[in-house]
Design a protein around this motif. Structure first.
Motif, PDB file in Angstrom:
ATOM      1  N   GLU A  78       0.807  -1.213   0.000  1.00 26.03           N
ATOM      2  CA  GLU A  78       0.000   0.000   0.000  1.00 26.03           C
ATOM      3  C   GLU A  78       0.845   1.271   0.000  1.00 26.03           C
ATOM      4  OE1 GLU A  78      -2.826  -0.302   3.228  1.00 26.03           O
ATOM      5  OE2 GLU A  78      -3.104  -2.421   2.790  1.00 26.03           O
ATOM      6  N   ALA A  79       2.040   1.193   0.566  1.00 24.08           N
ATOM      7  CA  ALA A  79       2.950   2.343   0.626  1.00 24.08           C
ATOM      8  C   ALA A  79       4.356   1.846   0.307  1.00 24.08           C
ATOM      9  CB  ALA A  79       2.893   2.989   2.001  1.00 24.08           C
ATOM     10  N   ALA A  80       4.488   1.167  -0.826  1.00 24.36           N
ATOM     11  CA  ALA A  80       5.719   0.438  -1.160  1.00 24.36           C
ATOM     12  C   ALA A  80       6.966   1.310  -1.156  1.00 24.36           C
ATOM     13  CB  ALA A  80       5.559  -0.258  -2.512  1.00 24.36           C
ATOM     14  N   GLU A  81       6.899   2.469  -1.751  1.00 28.92           N
ATOM     15  CA  GLU A  81       8.104   3.307  -1.829  1.00 28.92           C
ATOM     16  C   GLU A  81       8.543   3.759  -0.432  1.00 28.92           C
ATOM     17  OE1 GLU A  81       9.525   7.484  -3.838  1.00 28.92           O
ATOM     18  OE2 GLU A  81       8.044   6.270  -4.904  1.00 28.92           O
ATOM     19  N   GLN A  82       7.621   4.254   0.334  1.00 25.68           N
ATOM     20  CA  GLN A  82       7.915   4.697   1.694  1.00 25.68           C
ATOM     21  C   GLN A  82       8.397   3.519   2.541  1.00 25.68           C
ATOM     22  OE1 GLN A  82       4.463   6.363   3.582  1.00 25.68           O
ATOM     23  NE2 GLN A  82       5.623   7.335   5.208  1.00 25.68           N
ATOM     24  N   TYR A  83       7.739   2.389   2.399  1.00 26.44           N
ATOM     25  CA  TYR A  83       8.096   1.178   3.136  1.00 26.44           C
ATOM     26  C   TYR A  83       9.526   0.746   2.796  1.00 26.44           C
ATOM     27  CZ  TYR A  83       7.952  -3.752   4.521  1.00 26.44           C
ATOM     28  OH  TYR A  83       8.236  -4.979   5.072  1.00 26.44           O
ATOM     29  N   ASN A  84       9.827   0.653   1.513  1.00 27.92           N
ATOM     30  CA  ASN A  84      11.160   0.210   1.084  1.00 27.92           C
ATOM     31  C   ASN A  84      12.255   1.139   1.588  1.00 27.92           C
ATOM     32  OD1 ASN A  84      10.118  -2.020  -0.235  1.00 27.92           O
ATOM     33  ND2 ASN A  84       9.999  -0.984  -2.207  1.00 27.92           N
ATOM     34  N   GLU A  85      12.013   2.435   1.532  1.00 30.92           N
ATOM     35  CA  GLU A  85      13.013   3.393   2.019  1.00 30.92           C
ATOM     36  C   GLU A  85      13.277   3.206   3.505  1.00 30.92           C
ATOM     37  OE1 GLU A  85      11.802   7.364   1.030  1.00 30.92           O
ATOM     38  OE2 GLU A  85      11.841   6.964  -1.130  1.00 30.92           O
ATOM     39  N   ARG A  86      12.218   3.026   4.275  1.00 32.32           N
ATOM     40  CA  ARG A  86      12.366   2.878   5.732  1.00 32.32           C
ATOM     41  C   ARG A  86      13.045   1.562   6.081  1.00 32.32           C
ATOM     42  NH1 ARG A  86      13.714   3.046  10.247  1.00 32.32           N
ATOM     43  NH2 ARG A  86      12.456   3.521  12.070  1.00 32.32           N
TER      44      ARG A  86
END
Length: 93
Positions: A78-86
């Motif tokens: 659902e928030a892949a980019e934000q998730y991957n960065e974190r």
């Protein structure tokens, strides 16, 4: 889970409805975790409460809770980019 979705969901439901499972508590096991852990949960998860995530993160000596705003039960999609960065930040710090 593709074609296995229904059997997986049925096994999960059977487990939750089994009276032997109702007293399951992993809090003591959490205390034995010694490595850093990032507990990730969507703030809008319909299945698990913020309190549950706080309990898990708080039960681990080096636990950190990260609640993703506006994400539900699958923050990794659902928030892949934000998730991957974190996640990458957590793994490399």
């Amino acid at each position: 889970h593709g074609a296995r979705a229904l059997p997986v969901a049925q096994r999960w439901a059977d487990r939750w409805l089994d009276a032997k499972f109702w007293n399951w508590d992993e809090q003591l096991a959490l205390a034995s975790v010694r490595c850093p852990v990032l507990v990730v949960q969507g703030a809008e998860d319909p299945f698990f409460s913020t309190a549950q995530a706080e309990l898990v993160a708080g039960g681990i000596a080096h636990g950190t809770l990260w609640m993703l705003p506006e994400a539900g039960h699958s923050p990794h999609t659902e928030a892949a980019e934000q998730y991957n960065e974190r996640i990458l930040d957590f793994l490399t710090s």
